[in-house]
Each structure stands twice: as C-alpha cells, then as structure tokens.
Design an enzyme around this catalytic site. Sequence first.
Site, PDB file in Angstrom:
ATOM      1  N   CYS A  28       0.820  -1.297  -0.009  1.00  0.00           N
ATOM      2  CA  CYS A  28       0.069  -0.401   0.317  1.00  0.00           C
ATOM      3  C   CYS A  28       0.779   1.045   0.067  1.00  0.00           C
ATOM      4  CB  CYS A  28      -1.285  -0.069   0.790  1.00  0.00           C
ATOM      5  SG  CYS A  28      -2.261  -1.278   1.030  1.00  0.00           S
ATOM      6  N   HIS A  79      -3.662   7.139   2.223  1.00  0.00           N
ATOM      7  CA  HIS A  79      -3.692   5.764   1.509  1.00  0.00           C
ATOM      8  C   HIS A  79      -5.406   5.540   2.153  1.00  0.00           C
ATOM      9  CE1 HIS A  79      -4.222   1.831   0.019  1.00  0.00           C
ATOM     10  NE2 HIS A  79      -4.110   1.446   1.927  1.00  0.00           N
ATOM     11  N   ASN A  88      -9.816  -0.218  -1.606  1.00  0.00           N
ATOM     12  CA  ASN A  88      -8.578  -0.176  -1.157  1.00  0.00           C
ATOM     13  C   ASN A  88      -7.966  -0.639  -2.521  1.00  0.00           C
ATOM     14  OD1 ASN A  88      -6.088  -0.497  -0.338  1.00  0.00           O
ATOM     15  ND2 ASN A  88      -6.364  -1.178   1.488  1.00  0.00           N
TER      16      ASN A  88
HETATM   17  O1  UT7 Z   1      -4.201  -1.521   2.778  1.00  0.00           O
HETATM   18  C1  UT7 Z   1      -3.298  -2.253   3.654  1.00  0.00           C
HETATM   19  C2  UT7 Z   1      -3.410  -2.018   4.996  1.00  0.00           C
HETATM   20  N1  UT7 Z   1      -4.935  -2.246   5.647  1.00  0.00           N
HETATM   21  C3  UT7 Z   1      -5.417  -1.497   6.474  1.00  0.00           C
HETATM   22  O2  UT7 Z   1      -5.474  -1.296   6.928  1.00  0.00           O
HETATM   23  C4  UT7 Z   1      -6.059  -3.241   7.318  1.00  0.00           C
HETATM   24  C5  UT7 Z   1      -6.033  -2.353   8.519  1.00  0.00           C
HETATM   25  N2  UT7 Z   1      -7.843  -3.409   8.842  1.00  0.00           N
HETATM   26  C6  UT7 Z   1      -9.107  -2.951   8.747  1.00  0.00           C
HETATM   27  O3  UT7 Z   1      -9.418  -2.146   8.351  1.00  0.00           O
HETATM   28  C7  UT7 Z   1      -9.981  -3.693  10.500  1.00  0.00           C
HETATM   29  O4  UT7 Z   1      -9.205  -4.541  10.578  1.00  0.00           O
HETATM   30  C8  UT7 Z   1     -10.838  -4.561   9.172  1.00  0.00           C
HETATM   31  C9  UT7 Z   1     -12.151  -4.218   8.615  1.00  0.00           C
HETATM   32  C10 UT7 Z   1     -10.509  -5.070   8.236  1.00  0.00           C
HETATM   33  C11 UT7 Z   1     -12.318  -5.984   9.853  1.00  0.00           C
HETATM   34  O5  UT7 Z   1     -12.231  -4.681  10.637  1.00  0.00           O
HETATM   35  P1  UT7 Z   1     -12.093  -4.921  12.346  1.00  0.00           P
HETATM   36  O6  UT7 Z   1     -13.205  -3.238  13.215  1.00  0.00           O
HETATM   37  O7  UT7 Z   1     -11.028  -4.531  13.205  1.00  0.00           O
HETATM   38  O8  UT7 Z   1     -13.575  -6.382  13.390  1.00  0.00           O
HETATM   39  P2  UT7 Z   1     -12.800  -7.258  13.585  1.00  0.00           P
HETATM   40  O9  UT7 Z   1     -11.532  -8.312  12.921  1.00  0.00           O
HETATM   41  O10 UT7 Z   1     -12.479  -7.346  15.192  1.00  0.00           O
HETATM   42  O11 UT7 Z   1     -13.923  -8.302  13.797  1.00  0.00           O
HETATM   43  C12 UT7 Z   1     -14.721  -7.495  14.511  1.00  0.00           C
HETATM   44  C13 UT7 Z   1     -16.770  -9.097  14.083  1.00  0.00           C
HETATM   45  C14 UT7 Z   1     -15.993  -9.862  14.556  1.00  0.00           C
HETATM   46  O12 UT7 Z   1     -17.249 -10.616  15.055  1.00  0.00           O
HETATM   47  P3  UT7 Z   1     -17.105 -10.769  16.837  1.00  0.00           P
HETATM   48  O13 UT7 Z   1     -16.138 -11.887  17.490  1.00  0.00           O
HETATM   49  O14 UT7 Z   1     -16.770  -9.345  17.345  1.00  0.00           O
HETATM   50  O15 UT7 Z   1     -18.593 -11.449  17.264  1.00  0.00           O
HETATM   51  C15 UT7 Z   1     -15.439 -10.835  12.841  1.00  0.00           C
HETATM   52  O16 UT7 Z   1     -15.922 -11.746  13.002  1.00  0.00           O
HETATM   53  O17 UT7 Z   1     -17.129  -8.456  13.079  1.00  0.00           O
HETATM   54  C16 UT7 Z   1     -16.654  -9.478  12.548  1.00  0.00           C
HETATM   55  N3  UT7 Z   1     -16.431  -9.703  11.060  1.00  0.00           N
HETATM   56  C17 UT7 Z   1     -17.275  -9.310  10.027  1.00  0.00           C
HETATM   57  N4  UT7 Z   1     -18.308  -9.369   9.877  1.00  0.00           N
HETATM   58  C18 UT7 Z   1     -19.572  -9.212   9.167  1.00  0.00           C
HETATM   59  C19 UT7 Z   1     -14.937  -9.831  10.649  1.00  0.00           C
HETATM   60  N5  UT7 Z   1     -15.038  -9.294   9.627  1.00  0.00           N
HETATM   61  C20 UT7 Z   1     -16.744  -9.381   8.989  1.00  0.00           C
HETATM   62  C21 UT7 Z   1     -17.774  -9.172   7.669  1.00  0.00           C
HETATM   63  N6  UT7 Z   1     -18.531  -8.340   8.323  1.00  0.00           N
HETATM   64  N7  UT7 Z   1     -16.578  -8.721   6.223  1.00  0.00           N
END
Ligand code: UT7
Length: 330
Positions: free
Chosen positions: A117, A257, A287
Amino acid sequence: MTQKISAAITAVGGFVPEDKLTNFDLEKMVDTNDEWIRTRTGITERRILKGEGLATSDMVVPAVQELCKKRGIDPSEIDALIVGTVTPDMMFPSTANLACHKLGAVNAWGFDLLAACSGFLYSLTTGASLIESGRYKKVVVVGADKMSSIINYEDRATCIIFGDGAGAVLLEPNYEGFGVQDSILKSDGSGGNYLNMRAGGSFRPASIETVTNKEHYAFQEGQAVFKHAVKGMADVSAELLERNQLTGNDIAWLVPHQANKRIIDATADRIGLDASKVMVNIERYGNTTAATIPLCLWEWEKQMQKGDKIVLAAFGGGFTWGATLINWAY
Ligand code: UT7
C-alpha cells in the site's frame, strides 16, 4: 550557479474498471452485510477488472495515456516508468516493461516496485530522485493493482476491502521550488506475518499444495494491521510536518491511503486537519493498494491550486509506511 531541481507533478491520469462490486453483491457471497462494511471501513462499492487476459498493465496503459494527453506529450517522450504494484502481470518481465511496450514508450526504461500500500509513495520518492539528479526530464510514476486477482472471495476478512484501479503522475524538473519537498519512508519486515501472499515466490513456489491451501491469496490479520496503521500513518505524518516546521493550518490537502475510513480520520485528527481538507473516495473504490493515492490526486486535480501544500500518507503490507510533502505545481 546551478539551480536546484525539484520534481514537480505536472499531470495526473487514472483508470478504474467499469464493473462494480457492491456491498450488496458481497452479502450474497460471504457472511457479511452492507451496514457492517460501511460502518467498519467506509466502503460501499469497489471496481473489478473483468475480461479474459486483462491484467494490471491494462489499467496502467489508459492511466498513462490520459496523463500524456493532458500534458500534450507522446509516450515516446517518457524517460522512465515506475509501477508500484503487488499484482504484476507476471513475475517477470515487469509490468513496467509490458506497459511501455503497449504504450509505445519506446525510449523509456522502467521497473516495478513492490511496497504494497506504500508502493506509490516509495515509487514517487524514487522517481523524484531521478528528476532531482538532473539525468531525466520525464518520469512517470504509477500505482496500480488488480487486487481481485489475489483475493479469495470466500474470505470476508479481505474480500470486502479491496478493489482494482490505477493512477499515474508525470514528474518533470522544476526550478522554482514546486514539487516533492520531503519524504519520510519506513519499513519493518517483522510485520510481514500480518499481511502477505505467501506462495508464488521463491519461498513457496506454486504447487498443488499451495493452491489447495489457498496460499496464492492475500491474507490479512485485520486487527493487528489496523492498530499498526492507525499509529504508523498518523505518527509519520506528524513527524513530516514537524521536520518542515509546518502545522495542520499550513496544509491544503491530506491524501491518505484509502484502507479504512477510521484510519484516515485518525491521521487527519492527529495533524489537526478538518475533514473538508481530506481526500476520501474509499466509499466508491475500496482499497486499491498502490493506486489509492494517485486516484485521489486524479479525482481532486481540478480542486488543487498552485502552491498548495499537500501531505500524502500511507501504511501497508511489509510493514511499509511513509508520508510525502508536495508543493503543488499547477
Ligand atoms: O491497506 C493495507 C493495510 N490494511 C489496512 O490498513 C486494513 C486494516 N484493518 C482493517 O481495516 C480492519 O481490521 C478490518 C476492516 C479488516 C476489520 O475490521 P475490525 O473492526 O478490525 O473487525 P474485527 O476483525 O475486529 O472483527 C469484529 C467482528 C468480529 O465478530 P465478533 O468476534 O465481535 O463477534 C468478526 O468476526 O466483526 C466480525 N467480522 C465481520 N462481520 C461482518 C469480521 N469481518 C466481517 C465482515 N462482515 N466482513
């Protein structure tokens, strides 16, 4: 007395494929929903390059053609082409080589630069150095990724985020101090476990096993990357301003980004910038990895003014991150 040469951006080009992949489309593919995606990432839809045999170079070419048209130059006038990408057409030859051939950039040399990125920022600093050295007059820097080619559309942790696109800038010498002013680039390979594509290189050459294990897809531990990204992008932007004795009040635009709207907001807050000065198009393109920053410049080109101080900032796989200060030249 020899005049100091700076590398000015003198034209911008961009390309996004026509096909859209919306949150509602994704709802039918994986266990997710529009509301979750919008509130957690800011994304509503992304563009996907469809069509047999179409690759990253097929997005580089129209982006560079547009830039040449705007500047009134022929591709044969380009001295060098650098393509920041993690999705090259093939391992070799480079996407830059292939794109130069398709463009008719017969006098250019070039190469691909892999910094995920941060690929556009790394490439911009490299391209600016070629201009600043006095050896080259027209260097094109591209950020381009066909992320759909390495995304597992059964993995909701990654497929909701990424999209395809390409953005390009032309760098030319400037003798009045416009252009790239300063850049702080960083890397920390200990972050490699959190965001990668394991197979297909010399570490894990392609085999039936790597395909079965889905190791040719992008893998991301979202939360870990998120934590590092929020801190990394904000810290490096603040460091860049401090080093140049600037505050948020001096900055016309932040070009972050586009990985997650929450990371963008944290960076803007940290350098004290109002949301109206932050370029955000994540809702429409998701992204696009190396393409996010030049695609913002492409979309906001008419709104930028000569003399605007602009901060570009990125964080991504590697980890790689950085920030660049530009004095807009036109
Ligand atoms: O560009 C390169 C660099 N990349 C980045 O900068 C990306 C950085 N990361 C992110 O943007 C975020 O971590 C994500 C968007 C990928 C994920 O968001 P998050 O707020 O960190 O979610 P999480 O992984 O902590 O998951 C929260 C909850 C979980 O459920 P429980 O355990 O709280 O019940 C996940 O299972 O959301 C659930 N979850 C989803 N639900 C619906 C994870 N992915 C999804 C999804 N749809 N796609």
